[in-house]
Scaffold this motif. Sequence first.
Motif, mmCIF file in Angstrom:
data_model
loop_
_atom_site.group_PDB
_atom_site.id
_atom_site.type_symbol
_atom_site.label_atom_id
_atom_site.label_comp_id
_atom_site.label_asym_id
_atom_site.label_seq_id
_atom_site.Cartn_x
_atom_site.Cartn_y
_atom_site.Cartn_z
ATOM 1 N N VAL A 83 0.842 -1.199 0.022
ATOM 2 C CA VAL A 83 -0.100 0.069 -0.113
ATOM 3 C C VAL A 83 0.970 1.430 0.074
ATOM 4 O O VAL A 83 0.603 2.298 -0.778
ATOM 5 C CB VAL A 83 -0.919 -0.136 1.237
ATOM 6 N N VAL A 84 1.900 1.210 0.743
ATOM 7 C CA VAL A 84 2.919 2.348 1.001
ATOM 8 C C VAL A 84 3.456 2.639 -0.503
ATOM 9 O O VAL A 84 3.402 3.763 -1.084
ATOM 10 C CB VAL A 84 3.834 2.088 1.966
ATOM 11 N N GLY A 91 1.124 9.308 -6.093
ATOM 12 C CA GLY A 91 1.510 10.417 -5.618
ATOM 13 C C GLY A 91 0.395 10.974 -4.495
ATOM 14 O O GLY A 91 0.226 12.201 -4.251
ATOM 15 N N GLN A 92 -0.175 10.129 -3.817
ATOM 16 C CA GLN A 92 -1.058 10.179 -2.864
ATOM 17 C C GLN A 92 -0.631 10.358 -1.375
ATOM 18 O O GLN A 92 0.597 9.943 -1.027
ATOM 19 C CB GLN A 92 -2.065 8.992 -2.812
ATOM 20 N N SER A 96 -3.952 8.853 3.695
ATOM 21 C CA SER A 96 -5.387 8.829 3.210
ATOM 22 C C SER A 96 -5.684 7.213 3.179
ATOM 23 O O SER A 96 -6.861 6.822 3.109
ATOM 24 C CB SER A 96 -5.442 9.262 1.768
ATOM 25 N N TYR A 97 -4.776 6.267 3.373
ATOM 26 C CA TYR A 97 -5.166 4.722 3.375
ATOM 27 C C TYR A 97 -5.409 4.343 4.839
ATOM 28 O O TYR A 97 -5.682 3.200 5.137
ATOM 29 C CB TYR A 97 -4.043 4.135 2.910
#
Length: 108
Positions: A83-84, A91-92, A96-97
Amino acid sequence: EIEEVIQVQLTDASGGGTIGLDRIANIIIPANDNPYGAVAFVQKVYRVQEPLERSSCANITVRRSGGHFGQLLLFYSTSDIDVVALAMEEGQDLLSYYESPIQGVPDP
């Protein structure tokens, strides 16, 4: 293939029989270019709690559309996602995860 309609008409009866009022019937054959339909996930994202023990079970809903014939056997695979790394590639914001912590109300 499109829907087909075949009209059948009774025209004569032997042995002294007669044809009644309902002498015409339509036989409808539905279009069947895709007889088994399509299967797709209902949602793009499913959130599941991490199990406290080694194994767990999660219900992931799929919907079949357009098919009317026979049963389907679905095959699937699973894989781990970093996920990272995914967030960084897109570019998030990494935060937010993660869900925000729930603020507790102090006991009186």
